[in-house]
Design an enzyme around this catalytic site. Structure first.
Site, short mmCIF file in Angstrom:
data_model
loop_
_atom_site.label_atom_id
_atom_site.label_comp_id
_atom_site.label_asym_id
_atom_site.label_seq_id
_atom_site.Cartn_x
_atom_site.Cartn_y
_atom_site.Cartn_z
N THR A 14 0.84 -1.20 0.00
CA THR A 14 0.00 0.00 0.00
C THR A 14 0.87 1.25 0.00
O THR A 14 0.61 2.22 -0.74
CB THR A 14 -0.92 0.00 1.23
OG1 THR A 14 -1.81 -1.10 1.15
CG2 THR A 14 -1.73 1.30 1.30
N ARG A 21 2.09 7.44 -6.39
CA ARG A 21 1.06 8.41 -6.74
C ARG A 21 1.43 9.82 -6.26
O ARG A 21 1.03 10.82 -6.85
CB ARG A 21 -0.30 8.00 -6.16
CG ARG A 21 -0.86 6.72 -6.77
CD ARG A 21 -2.33 6.52 -6.44
NE ARG A 21 -2.58 6.33 -5.02
CZ ARG A 21 -2.57 5.15 -4.41
NH1 ARG A 21 -2.29 4.05 -5.10
NH2 ARG A 21 -2.84 5.07 -3.12
N ASN A 41 -4.13 -12.57 2.57
CA ASN A 41 -3.72 -13.34 3.75
C ASN A 41 -4.92 -13.94 4.48
O ASN A 41 -4.89 -15.10 4.89
CB ASN A 41 -2.92 -12.43 4.68
CG ASN A 41 -2.08 -13.20 5.66
OD1 ASN A 41 -2.58 -14.06 6.35
ND2 ASN A 41 -0.79 -12.89 5.71
N CYS A 42 -5.98 -13.15 4.62
CA CYS A 42 -7.15 -13.61 5.38
C CYS A 42 -7.96 -14.65 4.61
O CYS A 42 -8.85 -15.28 5.19
CB CYS A 42 -8.04 -12.42 5.73
SG CYS A 42 -7.22 -11.21 6.81
N ALA A 279 7.74 2.84 10.15
CA ALA A 279 7.34 1.43 10.30
C ALA A 279 5.82 1.34 10.36
O ALA A 279 5.14 2.23 10.89
CB ALA A 279 7.96 0.81 11.55
N ASP A 282 1.99 -5.12 11.46
CA ASP A 282 2.02 -5.98 12.63
C ASP A 282 3.25 -5.79 13.50
O ASP A 282 3.29 -6.26 14.63
CB ASP A 282 1.95 -7.45 12.20
CG ASP A 282 0.64 -7.81 11.54
OD1 ASP A 282 -0.29 -6.98 11.61
OD2 ASP A 282 0.53 -8.91 10.97
N TYR A 426 -34.04 1.32 6.91
CA TYR A 426 -34.98 0.32 7.43
C TYR A 426 -35.92 -0.19 6.36
O TYR A 426 -36.56 0.58 5.65
CB TYR A 426 -35.79 0.89 8.60
CG TYR A 426 -37.06 0.10 8.88
CD1 TYR A 426 -36.98 -1.25 9.23
CD2 TYR A 426 -38.31 0.69 8.73
CE1 TYR A 426 -38.13 -1.99 9.46
CE2 TYR A 426 -39.47 -0.04 8.95
CZ TYR A 426 -39.38 -1.38 9.31
OH TYR A 426 -40.50 -2.12 9.52
#
Length: 817
Positions: A14, A21, A41-42, A279, A282, A426
């Protein structure tokens, strides 16, 4: 400007795209130790389970396409092995083992985290895996494709562990989930996790809580997993999902500041202790927005946001501040969804933050519209200001959009009053006019405004029933089906006519099914002069889920029961099966419909009743055992619970106590003799090993058995000091009832036990606690003898005669020693 990025996936990739850009002319080099720089990854567990069938769909970008599109120098299979902060350069080792240096103007570290793999004997055996990246996924997938895997053990009941359990289950593998804590999903409170426990067991998952692995062994037929409790499981493969730790070795060797949790310390611009090095992901630790204390958040969404912010600050000069993450997470667990954001009650207690909580049960959409599914919500908030601290949801539909609403309120320092003002779309297929989020806010507002005083399921464990009136305001039918021991039943709609039956000289603890009728009853009681009235948060639904989680044994189907998907069952069931739809009804509606349907058919015919109540399978199985009708099959699919019951020859049907808890064992230890204490713990551990609930009640001299060896200083009167002087100070000072010989016999007994490999009293006591044996100290005895709770083991709870009687009533064995 030359930028180097260490690590791809969420944060690094990212940041690389954002840097380009921001600056078309910059030189940007991305180093990735593995072969892949951007993958889902997930999604890895779902590829293993076959839900995602095409492996290529896991890859968001290939190195070639990503590099060309953003004009990046992407170097895969290139490991950065050191950073020289003074010279502003890194040392890189490529896939051929060659090393070279690369300079930088700005450096971004995004190396992620690595799985915890404790140094247990046998942990490197074939068939033991962790799941963190594509290579791990390929290894697991290959093992499943080339081996006849029938059984698997997942060590760790967190998000990844449960997702892996589900996906192994999709491969027709019998799964055991092992968790060291007393619950799965430790980011949520026990009352939320209890619902997941029941769902896992309904799916056939062997759930082992309070268990820790001590070793693995490779056998001729597979693997053997050995536990501290002495339990052994034979399996074909093991998935380690114990957790992860920050991959901080590069930062440590470079001399960057490391925090108390092992992560790289960054400031509000995500800059490390070196102004040229940033940094993300994770590997960093950052203050939690609610506590202000450092914490680590191993989630993809914050890592992506951090990558974008770091890129802006590296290229534009520290212009964007990172606001921090509150830990919003969600997981699919078979047919259920569990989600959390902010801080649960247990974390607030650990941080000594004063809070209040509430539990509500709502439908995912309008109850009259087909497909409405139950949803349980727990929120935590400041007792004075109403500031929202956290939310947890478990349900089948609509969990995702609700948890996102709670997360936004928390991130913007909102209160429970903001929940009431949220405007939601709703229509009957999507929500009710009062959305579950708004209802949670209304209930919390009632608590803050003193319109309702809540009490919680934990209080019932030690509540002296003689000192309060426990009032069940559900209907008589609901009360007959299942209730809390010692409760008096006066239905809400009859309450005003029976007020004189409720004592006014002691508190009234009210409960209903989910909390609403209890609240209405508390308003009636307070309006009629009752001074102290409390309402059970979450009602009987929460209480029964927790109690069932603590004692999970339920009646099972007959051995020849056919269990299959509901759709298949409908297609294949024989003539004579009456199908009844009870979806949308709360307990006891489904059971009462089942009873009514059974009454309408002839012996030998069958009823299939489908419910949306998760507790229906447990209740219907118990009802069949109670009434003598035959339980044929039970299934669960997508939040629909089906029970098929065959009517037996007519007999008197007594619909009561179908939610009773399995019988346990209760021991009263009155003595402080070493030999009698040893016998007590031998019996308790043996009883616990059978899976039953075991309670030890310590009274008078028996209290000496559970004293701490090193006790805090407490203030005592003259009598308390006399008892302390005359009695054993802890279990190491206990005497034998015979042949003590001034202490020589005691020492001889302990010596012989050690020599013959018999556990010491203290070891047996610890084993009992680890096996789930409950320790209760007699309040009256403590008062008489001047013993303070602080002097007893931390795991000991304090109770009175009513507490013991409640435990004894749940047991089929009571021993006085």
């Amino acid at each position: 400007m030359k930028y180097l990025i260490v690590g791809g996936v969420a944060g690094g990739a990212t940041a690389a795209a954002r840097l380009r850009r921001n600056d078309e002319q910059a030189e940007i080099i991305l180093f990735e130790k593995g072969k892949y720089i951007s993958y889902a990854n997930c999604g890895l567990p779902y590829y293993i389970g076959g839900i995602i069938q095409d492996r290529e769909k896991l890859f968001v970008q290939t190195p070639e396409i990503f590099g060309k599109r953003f004009n990046l120098d992407v170097r895969t299979e290139s490991e950065v092995i050191s950073v020289d902060l003074g010279q502003k350069r890194v040392l890189v080792r490529n896939g051929k083992g060659e090393e070279y240096a690369e300079s930088y103007d700005k450096l971004l570290l995004s190396p992620g985290a690595i799985p915890v793999r404790p140094p247990l004997p046998g942990i490197d055996s074939e068939g033991i895996f962790t799941l963190r990246n594509v290579d791990d996924t390929d290894d697991i997938k290959k093992f499943l494709q080339t081996r006849d895997v029938k059984k698997a053990v997942v060590v760790g009941g967190g998000f990844i562990g449960l997702e892996m359990a589900e996906n192994l289950w999709h491969n027709n593998i019998r799964v055991s989930v092992i968790e060291m804590a007393d619950q799965v999903m430790t980011p949520v409170d026990y009352s939320t996790a209890a619902i997941i426990h029941e769902h896992l067991r309904q799916k056939g998952v062997d759930l082992l809580l309070n268990e820790s692995v001590i070793s693995f062994e490779r056998t001729a037929s597979g693997l053997k997993v050995n536990f501290k409790s002495g339990r052994v499981i034979d399996t074909d493969m093991v998935i380690l999902s114990i957790g992860v730790r920050p991959n901080n070795s590069l930062a440590v060797s470079a001399g960057l500041k490391i925090g108390e949790r092992g992560g790289i310390v960054v400031d509000k611009f995500l800059r490390t202790s070196d102004e040229s090095v940033y940094a993300v992901g994770d590997v960093i630790e950052y203050p939690h927005p609610l506590t202000g204390k450092p914490w680590m958040n191993f989630l993809a969404v914050p890592a992506n946001r951090q990558g974008r912010i770091a890129a802006d600050n590296m290229s534009k000069g520290n212009v964007v501040m990172y606001e921090g993450a509150v830990g919003t997470a969600i997981a699919k667990v078979f047919d259920m969804t569990v989600a959390t954001t902010g801080l649960p009650a247990k974390r607030l207690a650990q941080e000594s933050i004063d809070y209040c909580s509430s539990i509500t049960h709502s439908g995912s959409n309008a109850g009259y519209y087909p497909g409405a599914a139950p949803m349980s919500i727990k929120i935590t908030f400041d007792r004075l200001t109403g500031k929202l601290y956290g939310a947890q949801i478990v349900g089948y539909q609509g969990v995702d959009k609700r948890i996102d609403q709670f997360a936004q309120v928390i991130k913007h320092n909102g209160t429970v009053y903001d929940l009431m003002t949220l405007e939601h779309a709703y229509a009957p297929p999507f929500s009710s006019a009062k959305d579950p989020v708004a209802i949670a806010g209304y209930v919390a507002g009632n608590i803050l405004e003193k319109k309702m005083n809540p009490f919680y399921w934990r209080e019932l464990k030690t509540l002296d029933r003689n000192k309060v009136t426990l009032l069940d305001v559900r209907t008589a039918d609901e009360f007959a089906l299942c209730s809390i021991e010692g409760a008096k039943n006066i239905p809400l709609d009859e309450l005003r006519e029976h007020l004189d039956e409720i004592p006014r000289n002691k508190p009234v603890y009210v409960y209903c099914a989910v909390g609403l009728r209890g609240y209405l009853a508390s308003c009636i009681l307070k309006g009629n002069g009752f001074q102290e009235v409390k309402n059970l948060s979450g009602g009987y639904k929460t209480y029964s889920a927790v109690m069932h989680s603590l004692s999970p044994e339920i009646p099972q189907c007959e051995p020849d029961a056919v269990i299959q998907d509901i759709d298949n069952q409908k297609a294949q069931k024989p003539v004579g099966v009456l199908t009844v739809d009870a979806c949308g009804l709360q307990c006891p509606g489904p059971i009462l419909k089942l009873k009514k349907s059974i009454d309408e058919i002839a012996p030998g015919e069958r009823v299939e009743l489908i419910s949306s109540d998760p507790g229906f399978l447990r209740d219907s199985a118990a009802w069949c055992k109670q009434t003598g009708h035959k339980l044929i099959a039970q299934t669960e699919a997508s939040g629909r619970f089906s029970t098929v019951v065959e009517k037996n020859v007519k007999k008197d049907v007594d619909v009561q106590s179908v939610c009773s808890i399995p019988k346990g064992k209760t021991f009263i230890l009155f003595s402080d003799d070493l030999d009698k204490a040893l016998a007590t713990f031998v019996l308790a551990n043996g009883a616990a090993a059978t899976g039953g609930k075991v309670t030890l009640f310590f009274t008078f001299w028996g209290l000496n058995v559970i004293k701490k060896e090193i006790k805090p200083k407490v203030k005592k009167d003259i009598f308390g000091r006399m008892f302390g002087f005359m009695l054993p100070s802890d279990s190491l000072k206990l005497k034998l009832s015979k042949m003590n010989m001034g202490g020589l016999g005691r020492r001889m007994m302990r010596f012989l036990m050690s020599k013959k490999g018999v556990d010491s009293l203290e070891s047996m006591r610890r084993q009992a606690l680890e096996n789930g044996v409950e320790f209760i100290a007699c309040q009256m005895s403590m008062d008489v003898m001047g013993i303070h709770p602080e002097e007893l083991l931390d795991e000991v709870s304090v109770g009175g005669v009513a507490t013991y009687m409640a435990k004894a009533d749940e047991s089929n064995v009571n021993l006085f020693i």
